[in-house]
Write an enzyme that holds these catalytic residues in place. Sequence first.
Site, PDB file in Angstrom:
ATOM      1  N   HIS A 133      46.562  36.077  37.270  1.00 32.99           N
ATOM      2  CA  HIS A 133      46.818  37.105  38.283  1.00 32.99           C
ATOM      3  C   HIS A 133      46.365  36.604  39.653  1.00 32.99           C
ATOM      4  CE1 HIS A 133      42.543  38.392  38.620  1.00 32.99           C
ATOM      5  NE2 HIS A 133      42.485  38.112  37.333  1.00 32.99           N
ATOM      6  N   ASP A 138      46.055  38.818  42.251  1.00 33.51           N
ATOM      7  CA  ASP A 138      45.343  39.879  42.972  1.00 33.51           C
ATOM      8  C   ASP A 138      43.834  39.694  42.786  1.00 33.51           C
ATOM      9  OD1 ASP A 138      45.768  40.634  40.200  1.00 33.51           O
ATOM     10  OD2 ASP A 138      44.941  42.604  40.691  1.00 33.51           O
ATOM     11  N   ASP A 189      38.013  34.031  40.229  1.00 31.25           N
ATOM     12  CA  ASP A 189      38.760  35.050  39.478  1.00 31.25           C
ATOM     13  C   ASP A 189      39.951  35.496  40.282  1.00 31.25           C
ATOM     14  OD1 ASP A 189      39.598  37.019  37.786  1.00 31.25           O
ATOM     15  OD2 ASP A 189      37.951  38.379  38.174  1.00 31.25           O
ATOM     16  N   GLU A 215      46.102  42.959  37.928  1.00 36.25           N
ATOM     17  CA  GLU A 215      45.134  42.883  36.821  1.00 36.25           C
ATOM     18  C   GLU A 215      43.838  43.574  37.166  1.00 36.25           C
ATOM     19  OE1 GLU A 215      42.108  41.345  34.067  1.00 36.25           O
ATOM     20  OE2 GLU A 215      42.110  41.214  36.236  1.00 36.25           O
ATOM     21  N   GLU A 216      43.434  43.496  38.434  1.00 31.62           N
ATOM     22  CA  GLU A 216      42.106  43.990  38.814  1.00 31.62           C
ATOM     23  C   GLU A 216      42.061  45.509  39.001  1.00 31.62           C
ATOM     24  OE1 GLU A 216      39.617  42.276  38.476  1.00 31.62           O
ATOM     25  OE2 GLU A 216      39.916  40.202  39.084  1.00 31.62           O
ATOM     26  N   GLU A 271      41.626  32.824  33.010  1.00 35.20           N
ATOM     27  CA  GLU A 271      40.507  33.663  33.494  1.00 35.20           C
ATOM     28  C   GLU A 271      39.206  32.858  33.454  1.00 35.20           C
ATOM     29  OE1 GLU A 271      40.249  36.564  34.822  1.00 35.20           O
ATOM     30  OE2 GLU A 271      41.969  37.779  34.240  1.00 35.20           O
ATOM     31  N   HIS A 288      33.686  38.505  41.460  1.00 36.40           N
ATOM     32  CA  HIS A 288      33.495  39.874  41.968  1.00 36.40           C
ATOM     33  C   HIS A 288      32.232  40.008  42.838  1.00 36.40           C
ATOM     34  CE1 HIS A 288      36.267  41.953  38.791  1.00 36.40           C
ATOM     35  NE2 HIS A 288      36.664  40.728  39.066  1.00 36.40           N
TER      36      HIS A 288
HETATM   37 ZN   LIG Z   1      40.519  38.007  36.493  1.00 38.94          ZN
END
Ligand SMILES: [Zn+2]
Length: 388
Positions: free
Chosen positions: A71, A73, A104, A143-144, A172, A361
């Site tokens: 992903h 995003d 990520d 995805e997030e 991932e 994150h």
């Molecule tokens: Zn991810």
Amino acid sequence: MTGALSIARDLVRCPSVTPLDAGALAILENLLKAAGFETHRVTFSEPGTADIDNLYARIGNGAPHLTFAGHTDVVPAGDDAAWTCGAFSGEVRDGFLYGRGAVDMKGGIACSVAAALQHLADHGGKPNDDGKGSISFLITGDEEDISVNGTVKLLQWAKARGEKFDHCVLGEPSTVETLGDCIKIGRRGSQSGTLYVEGVQGHVAYPHRAANPVPDISRLIVALSEEPLDHGSAQFQPSNLEFTSVDVGNSATNVIPAQARAKFNIRYNDLHTQESLRELVEARLVKAAGNRIKAHILWEPSNANVFVTKPGAFTDLAVAAIEEVTGRKPELSTSGGTSDARFISHYCPVIEFGLVGQTMHQIDERASLADMENLTRIYREILDRYFG
Ligand SMILES: [Zn+2]
């Protein structure tokens, strides 16, 4: 030749906070198209949610078909001023690429694209010297967040076009501490519910005229928490039921409440299905409640089913590729939270292997350049072995 770092930098510089794409998919689409991939941009909608742009790109014919999923995003940057370098600057400092998504998982995608382009360049522009086999990329954009207009629909769309995947690598950030220490071959299922216990409201001074649900729900919480759901399986740790809150919504000190509620979440392994798990917990509730306590459970809908890619030729191949580059034999793990692999597992065996997840994150999310180089080499080894 386009290296992983330059692709990752370009991607990080697109502030693609879900649901925005901010040009990230176009970067990948252009690179893959130039290498001979057939590319498709597919937008999915759902009332009440933002439209999401996705990318599918494929090169080659027929089987075996290895797809890389990911992903573009990212989660929001948080306090931009708190970052050492701007969250979307893509700056390199002291051997790290800084930026939201570096780990990520734009870094992982960049490594897989770089590896595929290098692999194709080494094999006359085809996945395999004999012309057989396919490489593809399933890249999604939500995805997030709520994950409704991304992987699930892109897989359905691909199936409707007749795409058949044999194996998938999801990039991932699966690595725990050192690149190559772990491959995720499955994930536990997740199921939430609320336990309700009905009592009879009354004055605390006259408890004989009431039925207090608070001690009763306490007994049920203990009963449901204490008895193990299982003792683990070949690939999984024991399932676990965890209560997360208890409420009566009562602000008075002289009232016995009419109802008590307790929320819980279960992370369950491959000894259960969603249905068998619900039956097991309900049977235990009936037993613990006896005929005196009035209790029931409301289950929340869940699309996080347990899955596992059983160790075999494909996981062996990935383990060998990782060992070749890092000298380390990865653990085959099923720990941690859920990911899009749970959806992919309905279509083909899937493993998750990517960068070290430690800073994902967080403020100052950053990917080690050495790790990116090694991850690219590992993906190339996987491709060589897969098509070799
Ligand atoms: Zn991810």
